[in-house]
Design a protein around this motif. Structure first.
Motif: not given
Length: 279
Positions: A189, A210-213, A231-232, A235
């Protein structure tokens, strides 16, 4: 630094293991673009025990060396001098030979990290997280000393590593707090996350993105992308990869060794991308 007037010049990357290194691809691409037809760049398997003998056997045609693990700290006592940047982390990844034979060590990883981040628009952050505590983590701290205005949290696996990172923070003028690796998901985060761990280490963290990295700087380039980086990106977060770091630090090495600037960044990156795609 003085570059000697010898037509055929040599440079190389040293380390152990070294077969995977992309440095020859990058440097040779630069030489071709710069018209340095008589320059060569090779790789040599050299460990700490054989480093002294290798250096002592080099002739006047040698312009410089790139160093990777485990030589970055082992080489320091074998040099005639080191730059302030290299001294700040007691690690050298670049050796340049002067006309009189003097060996000067530098660390282009640190400005290379800063340049790779700036290329992606990251000029300054108010806090950051580092995953890992090895030699690359200390270089990351040195880079953050230039762009981070607040706290850096280092996620580590042992009390000994935690103490080392705090000591590096004090030395580099960075406010460092350490946390246990078991809590590493919290790192994701942060406005900037720098992953300095070996391949596979951060795979388990991919599910915690997180949803908004914000921005991830993963220093690995093979295999790529890592699970975490993939994954980053999925997202919508910004990702700086190990090839970005490798190219930017190599650009600085080419400029120091050849005396030619600017080195061809885009050409070197494309050569690296092509080589990785072929693996």
């Amino acid at each position: 630094m003085t570059v000697r007037a010898i037509d055929a010049r040599r440079a190389a990357v040293l380390g152990s293991p070294i077969a995977h290194s992309l440095s020859p691809v990058l440097h040779r691409a630069a030489y071709r673009e710069l018209g340095l037809a008589d320059w060569s760049y090779d790789r040599f398997e050299v460990d700490e025990e054989s480093l002294t003998g290798f250096l002592d056997g080099l002739g006047p045609e040698w312009a410089g060396l790139s160093l990777t693990m485990p030589l970055k700290r082992a080489v320091v006592p074998l040099l005639d001098g080191v730059t302030e940047t290299a001294a700040s982390v007691e690690a050298v990844n670049t050796v340049v030979f002067a006309e009189d034979g003097r060996r000067t060590g530098d660390n282009t990883d640190i400005p290379g990290m800063v340049a790779a981040l700036r290329e992606r628009g990251i000029e300054q952050v108010d806090s950051a997280a580092i995953l890992g505590a090895g030699a690359t983590a200390s270089s990351a701290l040195a880079a953050l000393a230039r762009i981070c205005t607040g706290e850096v949290v280092a996620y580590v696996r042992s009390a000994e590593r935690a103490a080392e990172m705090r000591q590096w923070g004090e030395r580099l003028g960075v406010e460092v707090r350490t946390a246990d690796w078991a809590d590493a998901a919290e790192a994701l985060r942060a406005p900037l996350v720098i992953a300095t761990t070996p391949a596979g280490t951060t795979d388990a963290l991919a599910g915690a993105v997180p949803e908004r990295p914000a921005t991830l700087f993963d220093v690995l380039y093979d295999p790529w992308p890592t699970d975490l980086a993939a994954r980053w990106s999925a997202y919508g977060g910004a990702v700086v990869g190990g090839l970005d770091l490798l190219v930017h630090q190599a650009v600085l090495q080419v400029e120091q060794m050849t005396g030619r600037a600017p080195a061809p960044l885009d050409v070197m990156r494309k050569a690296g991308e092509h080589a990785l795609a072929a693996r």
